[in-house]
Design a protein around this motif. Structure first.
Motif, PDB file in Angstrom:
ATOM      1  N   THR A  54      46.091  50.066  38.002  1.00 44.56           N
ATOM      2  CA  THR A  54      44.190  50.487  37.643  1.00 44.56           C
ATOM      3  C   THR A  54      43.623  50.819  39.057  1.00 44.56           C
ATOM      4  OG1 THR A  54      43.592  48.692  38.256  1.00 44.56           O
ATOM      5  CG2 THR A  54      44.248  49.093  35.704  1.00 44.56           C
ATOM      6  N   LEU A  55      44.421  50.955  40.126  1.00 49.26           N
ATOM      7  CA  LEU A  55      44.216  51.688  41.337  1.00 49.26           C
ATOM      8  C   LEU A  55      42.772  52.640  41.052  1.00 49.26           C
ATOM      9  CD1 LEU A  55      46.963  51.196  44.169  1.00 49.26           C
ATOM     10  CD2 LEU A  55      44.719  49.565  43.471  1.00 49.26           C
ATOM     11  N   ASP A  56      44.051  54.195  40.660  1.00 51.49           N
ATOM     12  CA  ASP A  56      42.899  54.825  40.929  1.00 51.49           C
ATOM     13  C   ASP A  56      41.965  55.194  40.059  1.00 51.49           C
ATOM     14  OD1 ASP A  56      45.550  56.150  41.909  1.00 51.49           O
ATOM     15  OD2 ASP A  56      46.687  56.831  40.041  1.00 51.49           O
ATOM     16  N   SER A  57      41.350  53.970  38.955  1.00 52.24           N
ATOM     17  CA  SER A  57      40.064  53.650  38.187  1.00 52.24           C
ATOM     18  C   SER A  57      38.954  53.179  38.889  1.00 52.24           C
ATOM     19  CB  SER A  57      40.008  53.695  36.615  1.00 52.24           C
ATOM     20  OG  SER A  57      41.387  51.805  37.331  1.00 52.24           O
ATOM     21  N   LEU A  58      39.450  52.366  40.037  1.00 55.41           N
ATOM     22  CA  LEU A  58      38.582  51.610  40.941  1.00 55.41           C
ATOM     23  C   LEU A  58      37.921  52.643  41.394  1.00 55.41           C
ATOM     24  CD1 LEU A  58      41.108  48.760  42.229  1.00 55.41           C
ATOM     25  CD2 LEU A  58      39.127  48.726  40.884  1.00 55.41           C
ATOM     26  N   PRO A  59      35.994  52.560  41.200  1.00 52.49           N
ATOM     27  CA  PRO A  59      35.649  53.141  42.230  1.00 52.49           C
ATOM     28  C   PRO A  59      35.688  53.794  44.076  1.00 52.49           C
ATOM     29  CG  PRO A  59      34.441  51.384  41.187  1.00 52.49           C
ATOM     30  CD  PRO A  59      35.940  51.375  41.061  1.00 52.49           C
ATOM     31  N   ARG A  60      35.993  54.759  44.019  1.00 49.86           N
ATOM     32  CA  ARG A  60      35.337  55.029  45.756  1.00 49.86           C
ATOM     33  C   ARG A  60      34.345  55.600  46.115  1.00 49.86           C
ATOM     34  NH1 ARG A  60      40.589  53.808  46.095  1.00 49.86           N
ATOM     35  NH2 ARG A  60      42.160  55.280  44.656  1.00 49.86           N
ATOM     36  N   ASP A  61      33.382  55.566  45.983  1.00 45.41           N
ATOM     37  CA  ASP A  61      32.223  55.831  46.413  1.00 45.41           C
ATOM     38  C   ASP A  61      31.270  54.911  46.268  1.00 45.41           C
ATOM     39  OD1 ASP A  61      31.890  54.615  43.249  1.00 45.41           O
ATOM     40  OD2 ASP A  61      30.051  56.782  43.147  1.00 45.41           O
ATOM     41  N   ARG A  62      31.867  53.520  46.579  1.00 43.63           N
ATOM     42  CA  ARG A  62      31.325  52.047  46.696  1.00 43.63           C
ATOM     43  C   ARG A  62      32.568  51.416  47.682  1.00 43.63           C
ATOM     44  NH1 ARG A  62      30.720  51.333  41.093  1.00 43.63           N
ATOM     45  NH2 ARG A  62      29.055  53.313  41.357  1.00 43.63           N
ATOM     46  N   LYS A  63      31.567  50.004  48.397  1.00 44.81           N
ATOM     47  CA  LYS A  63      32.728  49.112  48.159  1.00 44.81           C
ATOM     48  C   LYS A  63      33.397  48.719  47.675  1.00 44.81           C
ATOM     49  CE  LYS A  63      30.241  49.110  53.279  1.00 44.81           C
ATOM     50  NZ  LYS A  63      31.181  49.419  53.849  1.00 44.81           N
ATOM     51  N   LEU A  64      34.574  47.692  47.750  1.00 45.78           N
ATOM     52  CA  LEU A  64      35.018  46.993  46.683  1.00 45.78           C
ATOM     53  C   LEU A  64      35.070  45.151  47.233  1.00 45.78           C
ATOM     54  CD1 LEU A  64      38.323  48.860  45.030  1.00 45.78           C
ATOM     55  CD2 LEU A  64      35.716  48.812  44.261  1.00 45.78           C
ATOM     56  N   LEU A  65      34.434  44.220  46.624  1.00 48.12           N
ATOM     57  CA  LEU A  65      34.225  42.734  46.404  1.00 48.12           C
ATOM     58  C   LEU A  65      35.206  42.514  45.583  1.00 48.12           C
ATOM     59  CD1 LEU A  65      29.881  42.484  47.450  1.00 48.12           C
ATOM     60  CD2 LEU A  65      31.579  43.325  48.976  1.00 48.12           C
ATOM     61  N   VAL A  66      36.230  41.816  46.477  1.00 48.44           N
ATOM     62  CA  VAL A  66      37.366  41.038  45.457  1.00 48.44           C
ATOM     63  C   VAL A  66      36.808  39.518  45.560  1.00 48.44           C
ATOM     64  CG1 VAL A  66      39.883  40.911  45.369  1.00 48.44           C
ATOM     65  CG2 VAL A  66      38.277  43.106  46.406  1.00 48.44           C
ATOM     66  N   LEU A  67      36.421  38.765  44.287  1.00 49.76           N
ATOM     67  CA  LEU A  67      36.183  37.454  44.772  1.00 49.76           C
ATOM     68  C   LEU A  67      37.631  36.307  43.505  1.00 49.76           C
ATOM     69  CD1 LEU A  67      35.212  35.450  42.203  1.00 49.76           C
ATOM     70  CD2 LEU A  67      33.366  37.604  42.395  1.00 49.76           C
ATOM     71  N   CYS A  68      37.879  35.231  43.525  1.00 50.30           N
ATOM     72  CA  CYS A  68      39.089  34.891  42.960  1.00 50.30           C
ATOM     73  C   CYS A  68      38.316  32.974  43.355  1.00 50.30           C
ATOM     74  CB  CYS A  68      39.806  34.659  43.431  1.00 50.30           C
ATOM     75  SG  CYS A  68      40.686  34.305  44.758  1.00 50.30           S
ATOM     76  N   HIS A  69      38.898  32.478  42.290  1.00 49.23           N
ATOM     77  CA  HIS A  69      38.085  30.734  43.186  1.00 49.23           C
ATOM     78  C   HIS A  69      38.438  30.108  44.344  1.00 49.23           C
ATOM     79  CE1 HIS A  69      37.364  27.596  41.092  1.00 49.23           C
ATOM     80  NE2 HIS A  69      38.391  26.628  41.707  1.00 49.23           N
ATOM     81  N   HIS A  70      39.476  30.131  44.848  1.00 48.13           N
ATOM     82  CA  HIS A  70      39.921  29.656  46.400  1.00 48.13           C
ATOM     83  C   HIS A  70      39.519  31.075  47.444  1.00 48.13           C
ATOM     84  CE1 HIS A  70      40.197  25.840  44.360  1.00 48.13           C
ATOM     85  NE2 HIS A  70      40.757  26.075  44.195  1.00 48.13           N
ATOM     86  N   GLY A  71      39.908  31.521  46.730  1.00 45.72           N
ATOM     87  CA  GLY A  71      40.343  32.818  47.964  1.00 45.72           C
ATOM     88  C   GLY A  71      41.290  33.323  48.470  1.00 45.72           C
ATOM     89  N   GLY A  72      42.521  32.736  47.726  1.00 42.39           N
ATOM     90  CA  GLY A  72      44.471  33.613  48.067  1.00 42.39           C
ATOM     91  C   GLY A  72      44.212  34.508  47.298  1.00 42.39           C
TER      92      GLY A  72
END
Length: 78
Positions: A54-72
């Protein structure tokens, strides 16, 4: 890798500010079962295993903040 304009991590206050100003998208890379238990309103669920396709569908006009449970997983995706 990061530089002064693109830090690898941001604190909660910075994340909230970026989201409030529409400058970022919050991506939750946990599994659907985890997301169903606890999620941040407005986050986009995109399990880590789906990121490569899905990399091509991610927005390119803003920052992406990525989260999960513990950070790994979020660190690996970032």
């Amino acid at each position: 890798m990061s530089d002064s304009l693109t830090p690898f991590e941001v604190d909660v206050a910075t994340a909230r500010s970026l989201l409030d100003r529409g400058e970022a998208t919050l991506i939750d890379v946990r599994e659907p079962e985890e997301h169903a238990i606890c999620r941040i309103t407005g986050s986009c669920l995109l399990p880590m295993r789906e990121i490569p396709g899905t990399l091509d569908s991610l927005p390119r006009d803003r920052k992406l903040l990525v989260l999960c449970h513990h950070g790994g997983r979020s660190a690996r995706v970032t």
